[in-house]
Write a protein that holds these residues in place. Structure first.
Motif, PDB file in Angstrom:
ATOM      1  N   GLU A 144       0.828  -1.204   0.000  1.00  0.00           N
ATOM      2  CA  GLU A 144       0.000   0.000   0.000  1.00  0.00           C
ATOM      3  C   GLU A 144       0.862   1.253   0.000  1.00  0.00           C
ATOM      4  O   GLU A 144       0.554   2.240  -0.676  1.00  0.00           O
ATOM      5  CB  GLU A 144      -0.930  -0.002   1.217  1.00  0.00           C
ATOM      6  CG  GLU A 144      -1.919   1.161   1.205  1.00  0.00           C
ATOM      7  CD  GLU A 144      -2.969   1.043   2.290  1.00  0.00           C
ATOM      8  OE1 GLU A 144      -3.800   1.968   2.384  1.00  0.00           O
ATOM      9  OE2 GLU A 144      -2.947   0.043   3.029  1.00  0.00           O
ATOM     10  N   ARG A 201       2.032   1.852  -3.479  1.00  0.00           N
ATOM     11  CA  ARG A 201       0.997   2.448  -4.348  1.00  0.00           C
ATOM     12  C   ARG A 201       0.875   3.944  -4.102  1.00  0.00           C
ATOM     13  O   ARG A 201       0.646   4.714  -5.048  1.00  0.00           O
ATOM     14  CB  ARG A 201      -0.344   1.759  -4.089  1.00  0.00           C
ATOM     15  CG  ARG A 201      -0.446   0.361  -4.678  1.00  0.00           C
ATOM     16  CD  ARG A 201      -1.886  -0.125  -4.708  1.00  0.00           C
ATOM     17  NE  ARG A 201      -2.461  -0.252  -3.378  1.00  0.00           N
ATOM     18  CZ  ARG A 201      -2.374  -1.354  -2.629  1.00  0.00           C
ATOM     19  NH1 ARG A 201      -1.721  -2.415  -3.098  1.00  0.00           N
ATOM     20  NH2 ARG A 201      -2.941  -1.401  -1.444  1.00  0.00           N
ATOM     21  N   ARG A 202       1.043   4.359  -2.840  1.00  0.00           N
ATOM     22  CA  ARG A 202       0.897   5.779  -2.514  1.00  0.00           C
ATOM     23  C   ARG A 202       2.121   6.591  -2.933  1.00  0.00           C
ATOM     24  O   ARG A 202       2.104   7.820  -2.849  1.00  0.00           O
ATOM     25  CB  ARG A 202       0.663   5.933  -1.006  1.00  0.00           C
ATOM     26  CG  ARG A 202      -0.534   5.149  -0.489  1.00  0.00           C
ATOM     27  CD  ARG A 202      -1.851   5.697  -0.997  1.00  0.00           C
ATOM     28  NE  ARG A 202      -2.171   6.936  -0.337  1.00  0.00           N
ATOM     29  CZ  ARG A 202      -2.783   7.001   0.847  1.00  0.00           C
ATOM     30  NH1 ARG A 202      -3.131   5.886   1.474  1.00  0.00           N
ATOM     31  NH2 ARG A 202      -3.050   8.162   1.379  1.00  0.00           N
ATOM     32  N   ASN A 220       2.852   4.159  -7.359  1.00  0.00           N
ATOM     33  CA  ASN A 220       2.652   2.767  -7.777  1.00  0.00           C
ATOM     34  C   ASN A 220       3.959   1.980  -7.857  1.00  0.00           C
ATOM     35  O   ASN A 220       4.211   1.252  -8.823  1.00  0.00           O
ATOM     36  CB  ASN A 220       1.923   2.716  -9.134  1.00  0.00           C
ATOM     37  CG  ASN A 220       0.473   3.141  -9.022  1.00  0.00           C
ATOM     38  OD1 ASN A 220      -0.212   2.785  -8.060  1.00  0.00           O
ATOM     39  ND2 ASN A 220       0.008   3.926  -9.985  1.00  0.00           N
ATOM     40  N   ARG A 221       4.774   2.142  -6.824  1.00  0.00           N
ATOM     41  CA  ARG A 221       6.032   1.402  -6.762  1.00  0.00           C
ATOM     42  C   ARG A 221       5.817   0.011  -6.165  1.00  0.00           C
ATOM     43  O   ARG A 221       4.891  -0.219  -5.395  1.00  0.00           O
ATOM     44  CB  ARG A 221       7.068   2.175  -5.933  1.00  0.00           C
ATOM     45  CG  ARG A 221       7.650   3.354  -6.696  1.00  0.00           C
ATOM     46  CD  ARG A 221       8.618   4.151  -5.848  1.00  0.00           C
ATOM     47  NE  ARG A 221       9.451   4.995  -6.685  1.00  0.00           N
ATOM     48  CZ  ARG A 221       9.071   6.148  -7.211  1.00  0.00           C
ATOM     49  NH1 ARG A 221       7.851   6.597  -6.982  1.00  0.00           N
ATOM     50  NH2 ARG A 221       9.882   6.838  -7.977  1.00  0.00           N
ATOM     51  N   ASP A 222       6.723  -0.889  -6.515  1.00  0.00           N
ATOM     52  CA  ASP A 222       6.650  -2.254  -5.996  1.00  0.00           C
ATOM     53  C   ASP A 222       6.992  -2.277  -4.508  1.00  0.00           C
ATOM     54  O   ASP A 222       7.759  -1.442  -4.022  1.00  0.00           O
ATOM     55  CB  ASP A 222       7.621  -3.143  -6.778  1.00  0.00           C
ATOM     56  CG  ASP A 222       7.441  -4.610  -6.421  1.00  0.00           C
ATOM     57  OD1 ASP A 222       8.220  -5.089  -5.572  1.00  0.00           O
ATOM     58  OD2 ASP A 222       6.525  -5.251  -6.953  1.00  0.00           O
ATOM     59  N   HIS A 223       6.466  -3.263  -3.768  1.00  0.00           N
ATOM     60  CA  HIS A 223       6.732  -3.323  -2.329  1.00  0.00           C
ATOM     61  C   HIS A 223       8.211  -3.563  -2.033  1.00  0.00           C
ATOM     62  O   HIS A 223       8.723  -3.178  -0.981  1.00  0.00           O
ATOM     63  CB  HIS A 223       5.874  -4.417  -1.681  1.00  0.00           C
ATOM     64  CG  HIS A 223       6.360  -5.814  -1.946  1.00  0.00           C
ATOM     65  ND1 HIS A 223       6.100  -6.485  -3.116  1.00  0.00           N
ATOM     66  CD2 HIS A 223       7.111  -6.642  -1.187  1.00  0.00           C
ATOM     67  CE1 HIS A 223       6.661  -7.676  -3.068  1.00  0.00           C
ATOM     68  NE2 HIS A 223       7.273  -7.800  -1.900  1.00  0.00           N
TER      69      HIS A 223
END
Length: 492
Positions: free
Chosen positions: A449, A452-453, A456-459
């Protein structure tokens, strides 16, 4: 010639802003308010100061920090030069200056054998120390010199009789009473640590008042006041008189120890501490955390402070909060005999304001004011309405990712769009990583999450940023301080 506006001056303004945030307004004003940017060219920054003393102090204590902050602004900066502004230089070579160098030798007892004329010229340093010592011993409030030396006056409300005891502060109170009893010096130094509003200053001033009333010499200072006084004495070439004054008192109290900065000031404090303790004089120190956690202090100072009795004061439990309110109500009824707070309202206030005794007093003052100004009785509904914002401020604040992005953007002078963008320049990447790290440690949001904030980057990108900042903070003291500052700004 000073650098034109709009070039290096913008970088310098941001460096000063960060210095002010990291050091605090008082320390910044003492050392950097009169520093000017003269030139920023080809990797070299030239700054000017009005005095040679200020130049030497900044070079000794803040050179690395300045370099780090400048390189954060401009990666090509590899050298910082400090110069004394020309208009001030003639004062450095005035004829009277050389006479001050041998002055300390002439203050020794053998000085009595000097010729009358020579003895007269060397009178001032010793006289200043004796006069200041005598003023401290008398506890006078009228003389401006004594007030400057002593710092803030003792508050007559802060006595042992007005201190409310509970499980969270019983040991600290017992230790303070033992010190104030005037017997043999057992706990030296006595180190009290607690969060704001839990009674450290109250206990320190209660001991100081007891000492003062018995005719003994007392000196109560904040750490910043001690630092300011010592530096002023150095500038005035009266450091010996200042140190002599400190070492002849019976009780030295230093509050807010966490704000004592500077290697030379800390060394002098350590010497003073050793001298007083070795001479069986009492020292009490207070801070917002234990000596071992005061990272800005020199190891020797931390060790010396830990060698005495270290006592923490915890947040008051419900019983103590209730007793504090009852005691303060009894005090208020001396002025307002008709003032009364029903038991359910007392329970409500004690249950909802749990952080400190100072907040409890603030809540009670509001109830007194409302009652006296409107003649309305104290009821549960009135208390809820009157104390609504105070109770809300004591509830844990939920930090949002939007708050983090806003604070970090403002602090590092980037835009929120920069943080969410794909740009990889150093001036953008580091603030973005810091913002991701703060989002992880200060919010319950998951790594996906948070990603995304942040565009929209990967975790895995978020995880890398968190680990990177954690690792850097272990070795980079400046970054560690910046993180703490940002957390405080977000919690405010």
């Amino acid at each position: 010639m000073q650098v034109p506006e709009g070039s290096g001056s913008e970088h310098w303004n941001r460096v000063k802003k960060r210095l002010r945030a990291e050091l605090g307004e008082d320390v910044f004003s003492s050392w950097f308010a009169r520093v000017d940017l003269e030139e920023h060219n080809e990797g070299t920054v030239r700054l000017s100061v009005p005095t040679r003393f200020l130049k030497q102090w900044i070079q000794s204590h803040y050179n690395d920090r300045l370099m780090g902050l400048w390189q954060r602004e401009c990666e090509n900066v590899h050298r910082i030069e400090l110069t004394v502004r020309g208009a001030i230089r003639p004062r450095q070579v005035r004829p009277a200056a050389p006479a001050a160098i041998p002055a300390p030798k002439r203050t020794k007892p053998v000085g009595a054998e000097q010729k009358p004329e020579a003895a007269k010229t060397q009178q001032n340093p010793v006289s200043a120390a004796q006069a200041a010592t005598a003023a401290v011993g008398r506890g006078e409030n009228g003389g401006s010199k004594q007030n400057d030396l002593q710092g803030a006056d003792l508050d007559p409300k802060y006595t042992f009789e007005t201190f409310v005891e509970g499980d969270s502060n019983a040991l600290a109170l017992a230790a303070a009473r033992q010190v104030a009893s005037g017997g043999s010096v057992t706990f030296n130094p006595l180190f009290l640590h607690a969060a704001v509003g839990l009674g450290k200053t109250h206990l320190m001033q209660a001991v100081a008042t007891k000492f003062k009333n018995s005719g003994r010499k007392v000196l109560y200072l904040t750490a910043e006041h001690f630092m300011y006084r010592f530096v002023s004495a150095l500038k005035a070439q009266s450091a010996l008189a200042f140190k002599d004054t400190l070492r002849t008192i019976d009780l030295l109290l230093i509050d807010d120890m966490q704000f004592l900065h500077g290697k030379q000031v800390q060394q002098e404090f350590c010497h003073t501490l050793n001298s007083l303790i070795d001479g069986a004089r009492q020292v009490i120190v207070a801070a917002d955390r234990a000596p071992a956690d005061l990272d800005t202090l020199d190891d020797r100072v931390r060790s010396r402070l830990s060698g005495g009795l270290v006592v923490g004061i915890q947040e008051p439990d419900f019983s103590l909060r209730r007793n504090i309110l009852s005691t303060r109500i009894s005090t208020a009824q001396r002025n307002y005999p008709q003032f009364d707070v029903p038991e359910p309202v007392l329970d409500y206030v004690a249950s909802h304001i749990a952080s400190s005794g100072r907040d409890l007093e603030g809540a009670l003052n509001r109830l007194v004011a409302h009652n006296q100004l409107t003649n309305a009785p104290i009821t549960q509904e009135m208390a809820e309405k009157t104390l609504r914002d105070l109770i809300r401020s004591n509830e844990p604040r939920r930090v949002k990712i939007e708050d983090i992005q806003r604070i970090v953007s403002k602090h590092y002078n980037v835009t929120k769009a920069d943080l969410l963008s794909a740009r990889r320049t150093r001036t953008i990447v580091r603030p973005r990583q810091i913002a991701m790290y703060l989002a992880k440690v200060m919010t319950p949001r998951s790594l996906p999450e948070i990603g995304r904030r942040f565009g929209n980057r990967d975790h895995t990108t978020v995880l890398h940023a968190v680990r990177k900042i954690e690792e850097l903070a272990k070795s980079d003291h400046t970054l560690s301080q910046e993180l703490e500052l940002l957390k405080r700004m977000l919690d405010a």
